[in-house]
Design a protein around this motif. Structure first.
Motif, PDB file in Angstrom:
ATOM      1  N   LYS A 124      -8.248  -2.821  13.527  1.00 10.18           N
ATOM      2  CA  LYS A 124      -7.136  -2.130  14.165  1.00 10.18           C
ATOM      3  C   LYS A 124      -6.199  -1.450  13.152  1.00 10.18           C
ATOM      4  O   LYS A 124      -5.751  -0.322  13.390  1.00 10.18           O
ATOM      5  CB  LYS A 124      -6.336  -3.108  15.026  1.00 10.18           C
ATOM      6  N   THR A 125      -5.895  -2.145  12.075  1.00 10.62           N
ATOM      7  CA  THR A 125      -4.941  -1.603  11.096  1.00 10.62           C
ATOM      8  C   THR A 125      -5.456  -1.818   9.683  1.00 10.62           C
ATOM      9  O   THR A 125      -5.017  -2.751   8.984  1.00 10.62           O
ATOM     10  CB  THR A 125      -3.556  -2.255  11.258  1.00 10.62           C
ATOM     11  N   PRO A 126      -6.385  -0.993   9.206  1.00 14.04           N
ATOM     12  CA  PRO A 126      -6.794  -1.100   7.798  1.00 14.04           C
ATOM     13  C   PRO A 126      -5.609  -0.735   6.887  1.00 14.04           C
ATOM     14  O   PRO A 126      -4.757   0.074   7.241  1.00 14.04           O
ATOM     15  CB  PRO A 126      -7.931  -0.090   7.687  1.00 14.04           C
ATOM     16  N   GLU A 127      -5.578  -1.367   5.721  1.00 16.71           N
ATOM     17  CA  GLU A 127      -4.410  -1.223   4.838  1.00 16.71           C
ATOM     18  C   GLU A 127      -4.842  -0.929   3.404  1.00 16.71           C
ATOM     19  O   GLU A 127      -5.805  -1.490   2.902  1.00 16.71           O
ATOM     20  CB  GLU A 127      -3.593  -2.520   4.868  1.00 16.71           C
ATOM     21  N   VAL A 128      -4.103  -0.029   2.763  1.00 21.97           N
ATOM     22  CA  VAL A 128      -4.234   0.203   1.335  1.00 21.97           C
ATOM     23  C   VAL A 128      -2.975  -0.315   0.658  1.00 21.97           C
ATOM     24  O   VAL A 128      -1.855   0.006   1.079  1.00 21.97           O
ATOM     25  CB  VAL A 128      -4.436   1.698   1.019  1.00 21.97           C
ATOM     26  N   ILE A 129      -3.158  -1.127  -0.394  1.00 19.70           N
ATOM     27  CA  ILE A 129      -2.033  -1.682  -1.132  1.00 19.70           C
ATOM     28  C   ILE A 129      -1.991  -1.005  -2.506  1.00 19.70           C
ATOM     29  O   ILE A 129      -3.008  -0.949  -3.207  1.00 19.70           O
ATOM     30  CB  ILE A 129      -2.178  -3.206  -1.317  1.00 19.70           C
ATOM     31  N   VAL A 130      -0.835  -0.475  -2.865  1.00 22.44           N
ATOM     32  CA  VAL A 130      -0.684   0.232  -4.140  1.00 22.44           C
ATOM     33  C   VAL A 130       0.590  -0.239  -4.834  1.00 22.44           C
ATOM     34  O   VAL A 130       1.388  -0.984  -4.257  1.00 22.44           O
ATOM     35  CB  VAL A 130      -0.630   1.766  -3.938  1.00 22.44           C
ATOM     36  N   ALA A 131       0.762   0.211  -6.076  1.00 28.16           N
ATOM     37  CA  ALA A 131       1.977  -0.063  -6.854  1.00 28.16           C
ATOM     38  C   ALA A 131       2.392   1.248  -7.513  1.00 28.16           C
ATOM     39  O   ALA A 131       1.933   1.571  -8.605  1.00 28.16           O
ATOM     40  CB  ALA A 131       1.733  -1.159  -7.892  1.00 28.16           C
ATOM     41  N   THR A 132       3.223   2.017  -6.839  1.00 31.19           N
ATOM     42  CA  THR A 132       3.562   3.357  -7.330  1.00 31.19           C
ATOM     43  C   THR A 132       4.343   3.329  -8.637  1.00 31.19           C
ATOM     44  O   THR A 132       4.326   4.300  -9.390  1.00 31.19           O
ATOM     45  CB  THR A 132       4.375   4.135  -6.282  1.00 31.19           C
ATOM     46  N   ALA A 133       5.018   2.208  -8.927  1.00 26.12           N
ATOM     47  CA  ALA A 133       5.734   2.118 -10.210  1.00 26.12           C
ATOM     48  C   ALA A 133       4.765   2.159 -11.383  1.00 26.12           C
ATOM     49  O   ALA A 133       5.117   2.606 -12.471  1.00 26.12           O
ATOM     50  CB  ALA A 133       6.572   0.856 -10.255  1.00 26.12           C
TER      51      ALA A 133
ATOM     52  N   LEU B 143      -4.316   4.635   8.745  1.00 25.24           N
ATOM     53  CA  LEU B 143      -4.342   3.823   7.530  1.00 25.24           C
ATOM     54  C   LEU B 143      -2.922   3.422   7.158  1.00 25.24           C
ATOM     55  O   LEU B 143      -2.055   4.268   6.969  1.00 25.24           O
ATOM     56  CB  LEU B 143      -4.985   4.610   6.388  1.00 25.24           C
ATOM     57  N   LYS B 144      -2.697   2.132   7.035  1.00 23.77           N
ATOM     58  CA  LYS B 144      -1.394   1.629   6.627  1.00 23.77           C
ATOM     59  C   LYS B 144      -1.337   1.593   5.097  1.00 23.77           C
ATOM     60  O   LYS B 144      -2.270   1.133   4.446  1.00 23.77           O
ATOM     61  CB  LYS B 144      -1.170   0.226   7.192  1.00 23.77           C
ATOM     62  N   VAL B 145      -0.239   2.094   4.517  1.00 27.24           N
ATOM     63  CA  VAL B 145      -0.059   2.087   3.072  1.00 27.24           C
ATOM     64  C   VAL B 145       1.116   1.180   2.724  1.00 27.24           C
ATOM     65  O   VAL B 145       2.231   1.368   3.220  1.00 27.24           O
ATOM     66  CB  VAL B 145       0.198   3.505   2.525  1.00 27.24           C
ATOM     67  N   SER B 146       0.862   0.173   1.871  1.00 25.68           N
ATOM     68  CA  SER B 146       1.902  -0.763   1.449  1.00 25.68           C
ATOM     69  C   SER B 146       2.102  -0.638  -0.057  1.00 25.68           C
ATOM     70  O   SER B 146       1.139  -0.693  -0.825  1.00 25.68           O
ATOM     71  CB  SER B 146       1.518  -2.205   1.797  1.00 25.68           C
TER      72      SER B 146
END
Length: 359
Positions: A110-119, A143-146
């Motif tokens: 239902k809610t695939p997620e990408v996890i990133v660290a923009t810093a 796509l959920k972006v965290s």
């Protein structure tokens, strides 16, 4: 016979003096032309076509389905990605905060997620999002972006640290030209004392720009200042030491070391995983990378890897002190030998050239 040969000799010697000023100008033009070529090769080679190269990413989960997804992503990307699997979302977050990976994908119906660290790198985060967006599109779900390590609002792309690097670098290497030209008559210990003072001034300017002026740094400003001082002092001592041996070529050498190779390998715009192998390899030990990555670690990643980056800056400062010490010994040995008038005139011309090129 003598009467006819003398006028011929005078006619032949007439144009010769005009070649002196022309040759002098052409020799002075060599440096800016080499700078033009070097800057073009360095900046365009490093920044024009960024491509992932062993970009570390993770797929979260266990079991055959997760392994199959990770293998599919790896097969499509080839050498561009270094794909691994991690057992849980919490583990993926830990690896992001320790900068072991550039992003992670959490599959979900239902809610695939990408996890990133923009810093760590806004460009790397965008690359990770681009990689996994098609997987969510195939499911027909958003796509959920965290972002687990965002930058401050005053520096939304995280590239402010790169421009801080530029400011501190220019203040440092331009001061080398001024110290070498205006301070040519001083002994090395006097120039070294001035270099120490200039490094404090440049680092304070850098800290002021990063803190109260543009508010790139909301906490830990003294740590940023300390790294700026280490970085500036390393450049200044390397520069004043090299000036003893390189003279008019010092400015070009400083540009190569601390602009062409330094800015491009710092990771301030693109992480080494988005660059070719040459600039990526320099990132491991160059002082600009130590400065940018050290401040990133200090501000956004809980000091992870900070000691290594500080040691990198300290090693460059130590190198500068060694070069300056060798130059001082060399000057001491040559001090008793007077310069001929021609050398004095050449030194004055060199000082004018260095000041103009620095500007």
């Amino acid at each position: 016979m003598t009467a006819t040969s003398a006028p011929a000799h005078k006619a032949h010697a007439g144009p010769a003096p005009a070649l002196g000023p022309l040759r002098h100008v052409l020799l002075h033009l060599v440096t800016p032309l080499l700078m033009c070529l070097g800057m073009g090769l360095a900046y365009m080679g490093a920044f024009v076509t960024p491509q992932p190269h062993d970009l570390p990413i993770a797929v979260v989960g266990s079991g055959e389905q997760t392994q199959a997804l990770a293998q599919t992503v790896k097969d499509k990307a080839g050498d561009a990605l270094d794909v691994r699997t991690v057992g849980s979302r919490a583990q993926a977050v830990d690896e992001l905060k320790s900068m072991d990976i550039s992003g992670a994908y959490v599959p979900d119906a239902k809610t695939p997620e990408v996890i990133v660290a923009t810093a760590g790198s806004d460009m790397s985060a965008m690359a990770v999002e681009k990689i996994f967006t098609p997987a969510a599109a195939e499911q027909g779900v958003p796509l959920k972006v965290s972002d687990v390590a965002p930058t401050v609002d005053d520096d939304p792309t995280g590239q402010g640290l790169f421009f801080l690097l530029v400011a501190v670098s220019i203040g440092s290497y331009a001061s080398v030209a001024a110290l070498g030209a205006a301070g040519a008559g001083m002994r090395m210990r006097g120039r070294a004392a001035l270099a120490l003072g200039v490094s404090f001034a440049v680092s304070l300017i850098g800290a002021a720009l990063a803190g109260p002026v543009f508010q790139l740094v909301h906490q830990g400003l003294w740590g940023v200042w300390a790294m700026a001082w280490l970085y500036a002092a390393g450049i200044l001592f390397i520069g004043i030491g090299l000036h003893t041996f390189l003279k008019r070529w010092t400015t070009l050498t400083m540009m190569v070391l601390f602009v062409m190779l330094n800015f491009t390998s710092s990771g301030g715009l693109f992480r080494p995983e988005l660059q070719n192998g040459f600039f990526g390899s320099l990132h491991a030990f160059w002082n600009g990378a130590g400065f940018v990555e050290g401040i990133r670690s200090h501000l956004y990643f809980g000091g992870h890897g900070l000691a290594q980056h500080v040691w990198t800056l300290a090693a460059w400062l130590l190198l500068g002190l060694v070069i300056t010490g060798i130059a001082a010994l060399w000057e001491r040995r040559r001090r008793a030998v007077p310069l001929p008038p021609e050398a004095g005139q050449e030194q004055e011309e060199q000082e004018e050239m260095e000041e103009s090129v620095a500007v």
